[in-house]
Design a protein around this motif. Structure first.
Motif: not given
Ligand SMILES: O=C(O)CCC(=O)C(=O)O
Ligand SMILES: C[N+](C)(C)CCCC[C@H](N)C(=O)O
Ligand SMILES: [Fe+2]
Length: 386
Positions: A180, A196, A201, A345, A347, A356
């Motif tokens: 994505f 974020l 998640d 997590h 960012r 990514i």
């Molecule tokens: O873009 C990112 O580094 C992580 C984004 C995120 O939290 C996710 O894709 O679950």
């Protein structure tokens, strides 16, 4: 039911009324095992399918008055069925902490930002080619909550192959293997370039993904996009030490979550869950569920929610403390795989084009792989029934 007469006298099961008393070395005590349980867990080939190891016996046809005598008289149960039990099987069945092994629990090492000096890393070639390499990767994830896999070819195909060494990739409304950018392909802030906060998640799923992976394939014409990791179990430990009341509130007040981004989607778990979910048997912390952007109602009378917000604020401050924040810059070739039930997590905001790829893996499939690589079929088979 008959016990092999060769049982050592010391551990010979004794029949008393409606149960069999067996000595469980590990529990270091005699345990009364109800006869219905013994009959129901007969391992012979007419009670358990030889290939699938699933129960064939109709549990609810077992006669109520099943009778067994001590192993010496070699008596059969009133249904005339001949069952054999090794004392080891009985001892294991009486083992109090068999839950521990069954859940694939293992040593956990909590960490703070100092992990940046020595993060767990394995090499792609070892993970792809050797079970030992994959075992080391999963043992790292089990112990630290995450592991880098370095030397991964910076393409989606090899990243997907790597994840499938662990288990099949979980499909969700975002698709399966994901690749994505900030194009709002899915109506979720992950598909934007904003910062974020630390989160887990899938708080809107009944069963959040057990593992999540990120492989930064490219970031051009811009900056930012650093990755944040926080050890949720360590932050929980800090909260428990600093404010047990707040810890207890976040462990007992259920919170609803909801995802509605994509067209025709309205996803929420079958029940609300607490931020800190504990195992009802062994009472240890099992899962952190924390994502303020997807949080919905708090399961307590509205006029009392200030208490929850006060506790959540303490938790949030711990997550945002410099001691607990581990910022890292992912690079092509370094895959991050982490435990989405423990590690949060996030960012930093970014500009430019950032791509990514990665995937989710179910918790049970991850733990299964971990157990098989560590304990193998035998131990698990003997535990599966008991
Ligand atoms: O873009 C990112 O580094 C992580 C984004 C995120 O939290 C996710 O894709 O679950
Ligand atoms: C790109 N990828 C599929 C990983 C993320 C999808 C969005 C996840 C969502 N923000 C959540 O917190 O659950
Ligand atoms: Fe996320």
């Amino acid at each position: 039911m008959r016990f092999p007469p060769n049982l050592p006298v010391l551990n010979r099961p004794l029949v008393r009324g409606n149960s069999v008393t067996a000595y469980s070395d590990n529990a270091n005590r005699f345990v009364n095992i109800p006869k219905i349980w013994l009959r129901d867990n007969c391992q012979c080939s007419s009670c358990v399918h030889e290939v699938t190891k699933q129960r064939l016996l109709d549990t609810f046809q077992i006669p109520k008055d099943i009778s067994i005598k001590s192993c010496v008289e070699e008596d059969y149960g009133s249904d005339g069925h001949e069952s054999y039990y090794t004392n080891e099987f009985l001892a294991k069945s009486a083992l109090k902490n068999r839950f521990v092994i069954r859940q694939g629990l293992a040593k956990t090492s909590l960490w703070s930002n100092s992990i940046e000096h020595n993060p767990p890393i394995v090499e792609y070639d070892a993970v792809i080619k050797l079970d030992e390499g994959l075992k080391e990767c999963l043992c790292n994830i089990r112990e630290f909550g995450f592991c880098y896999v370095d030397g991964t070819p910076p393409v989606p195909e090899d990243t997907e192959k790597l994840l499938e060494r662990i288990a099949f990739i979980r499909n969700t409304h975002y698709g399966g293997f994901y690749d994505f950018t900030a194009d709002l392909a899915s109506k979720d802030t992950a598909y934007t370039s904003i910062a974020l906060d630390a989160h887990t998640d899938n708080t809107y799923f009944s069963d959040p993904a057990g593992l999540q992976a990120f492989h930064l394939l490219s970031h051009t014409e811009g900056e930012g996009g650093a990755s944040l990791l926080v050890d949720g179990f360590k932050a929980a430990q800090d909260l428990a030490n600093q404010d047990p009341e707040a810890y207890n509130l976040l462990s007992t007040v259920n919170v609803h979550a909801h995802a509605s981004g994509n067209d025709g989607i309205s996803i929420q778990p079958y029940r609300a869950f607490p931020v800190l979910l504990h195992d009802p048997h062994i009472h240890h912390l099992v899962q952190v569920r924390w994502n303020s952007s997807d949080r919905a109602a708090i399961d307590m009378p509205l006029e009392e929610v200030q208490k929850w917000y006060d506790a959540a604020d303490k938790w949030s401050k711990l997550l945002r403390s410099s001691e607990n924040e581990y910022w890292c810059q992912l690079t092509p070739g370094r895959v991050l795989v982490f435990d989405n039930w423990r590690i949060l997590h996030g960012r930093s905001a970014f500009t430019g084009k950032r791509r990514i790829c990665g995937g989710y893996i179910n918790r049970d499939d991850y733990i299964s792989r971990f157990k098989m690589l560590n304990w193998g079929q035998e131990v698990l088979k003997s535990l599966a029934v008991a």
